[in-house]
Design a protein around this motif. Structure first.
Motif, PDB file in Angstrom:
ATOM      1  N   MET A  79       0.819  -1.223   0.000  1.00 33.23           N
ATOM      2  CA  MET A  79       0.000   0.000   0.000  1.00 33.23           C
ATOM      3  C   MET A  79       0.850   1.269   0.000  1.00 33.23           C
ATOM      4  O   MET A  79       0.587   2.166  -0.810  1.00 33.23           O
ATOM      5  N   PRO A  80       1.862   1.401   0.853  1.00 38.29           N
ATOM      6  CA  PRO A  80       2.678   2.624   0.775  1.00 38.29           C
ATOM      7  C   PRO A  80       3.338   2.799  -0.590  1.00 38.29           C
ATOM      8  O   PRO A  80       3.437   3.922  -1.099  1.00 38.29           O
ATOM      9  N   ILE A  85       3.344   5.847  -5.709  1.00 38.32           N
ATOM     10  CA  ILE A  85       3.179   5.938  -7.170  1.00 38.32           C
ATOM     11  C   ILE A  85       2.017   6.873  -7.504  1.00 38.32           C
ATOM     12  O   ILE A  85       2.138   7.749  -8.365  1.00 38.32           O
ATOM     13  N   ALA A  86       0.897   6.708  -6.817  1.00 39.49           N
ATOM     14  CA  ALA A  86      -0.275   7.559  -7.067  1.00 39.49           C
ATOM     15  C   ALA A  86       0.045   9.024  -6.790  1.00 39.49           C
ATOM     16  O   ALA A  86      -0.326   9.907  -7.577  1.00 39.49           O
ATOM     17  N   ARG A  87       0.726   9.283  -5.705  1.00 41.71           N
ATOM     18  CA  ARG A  87       1.061  10.673  -5.345  1.00 41.71           C
ATOM     19  C   ARG A  87       1.962  11.290  -6.408  1.00 41.71           C
ATOM     20  O   ARG A  87       1.791  12.452  -6.788  1.00 41.71           O
ATOM     21  N   ARG A  88       2.928  10.525  -6.900  1.00 44.53           N
ATOM     22  CA  ARG A  88       3.821  11.041  -7.947  1.00 44.53           C
ATOM     23  C   ARG A  88       3.060  11.323  -9.235  1.00 44.53           C
ATOM     24  O   ARG A  88       3.320  12.317  -9.921  1.00 44.53           O
ATOM     25  N   ILE A  89       2.113  10.476  -9.566  1.00 47.28           N
ATOM     26  CA  ILE A  89       1.288  10.716 -10.757  1.00 47.28           C
ATOM     27  C   ILE A  89       0.509  12.012 -10.594  1.00 47.28           C
ATOM     28  O   ILE A  89       0.443  12.845 -11.505  1.00 47.28           O
ATOM     29  N   VAL A  90      -0.085  12.202  -9.420  1.00 44.96           N
ATOM     30  CA  VAL A  90      -0.865  13.418  -9.164  1.00 44.96           C
ATOM     31  C   VAL A  90       0.028  14.647  -9.255  1.00 44.96           C
ATOM     32  O   VAL A  90      -0.354  15.651  -9.878  1.00 44.96           O
ATOM     33  N   GLY A 156       6.094   8.984   5.576  1.00 42.24           N
ATOM     34  CA  GLY A 156       7.246   9.792   5.189  1.00 42.24           C
ATOM     35  C   GLY A 156       7.744   9.446   3.797  1.00 42.24           C
ATOM     36  O   GLY A 156       8.081  10.337   3.009  1.00 42.24           O
ATOM     37  N   ARG A 157       7.788   8.146   3.476  1.00 43.30           N
ATOM     38  CA  ARG A 157       8.217   7.744   2.128  1.00 43.30           C
ATOM     39  C   ARG A 157       7.244   8.260   1.078  1.00 43.30           C
ATOM     40  O   ARG A 157       7.643   8.672  -0.002  1.00 43.30           O
ATOM     41  N   ILE A 158       5.966   8.230   1.386  1.00 50.47           N
ATOM     42  CA  ILE A 158       4.959   8.692   0.430  1.00 50.47           C
ATOM     43  C   ILE A 158       5.049  10.202   0.235  1.00 50.47           C
ATOM     44  O   ILE A 158       5.024  10.699  -0.888  1.00 50.47           O
TER      45      ILE A 158
END
Length: 186
Positions: A79-80, A85-90, A156-158
């Motif tokens: 999940m993280p 990945i989703a956050r980077r796409i956004v 933090g990684r996200i």
């Protein structure tokens, strides 16, 4: 999400990830099916538009599958990794203005509720109402910690922060909310 449900989901996802070592695309499919509702909800938290959230979640799965086939990916709970990945796409799409960004101070659509329990939907709505009282970073940290039950290190990684930075954002958010008890009573 109840703690036992979250723990069961992590266990299921971790089992799917361990199967990756055996090169199983079916294991990826199992992970995808287990992760999809949470991934869509997180994407909605970021973009606040249902169609864009589903598009971000789909692109996340596409990129994750390509990484999976190349032998890259998480060693345990995916999940993280998927949230990152989703956050980077956004963030990429925000830069290119490919998403319909709405005002962060108001909600114009309900969060995705497919397959969610009533309590889960109510929690998502309540977390969304907090947005008007917190900074974007504080809100995201609170949502990842309390709605998605992630650790400070995972958050933090996200978010690109240290675990201490996450704790600081959560602490400051809780301080804001403590000063506004009417928000907490909803």
């Amino acid at each position: 999400m109840e703690a036992s449900t979250a723990a069961n989901l992590r266990l299921t996802l971790a089992e799917s990830v361990s199967a990756r070592a055996r090169g199983s695309d079916a294991a990826f499919e199992e992970m995808y099916l287990a992760a999809w509702p949470r991934l869509c909800r997180y994407a909605w938290v970021l973009v606040r538009h249902q169609e864009d959230a589903e598009d971000v979640a789909s692109e996340t799965v596409r990129r994750a599958f390509a990484a999976w086939q190349a032998g890259r990916g998480p060693a345990s709970d995916p999940m993280p990794w998927l949230f990152l990945i989703a956050r980077r796409i956004v963030l990429d799409r925000r830069k290119s203005r490919a998403l319909r960004w709405l005002s962060l101070s108001r909600v114009t659509e309900d969060p995705p509720a497919r397959g969610d329990s009533l309590a889960g939907v109510e929690a998502a709505v309540w977390f969304e109402q907090l947005r008007g009282h917190l900074t974007e970073r504080q809100h995201e940290a609170i949502v990842l910690r309390y709605l998605f039950d992630l650790s400070d290190e995972q958050i933090g990684r996200i978010m690109g922060l240290s675990a201490g930075g996450v704790r600081t954002n959560v602490f400051r958010a809780l301080e804001v909310l403590r000063k506004r008890p009417e928000v907490l009573d909803r």
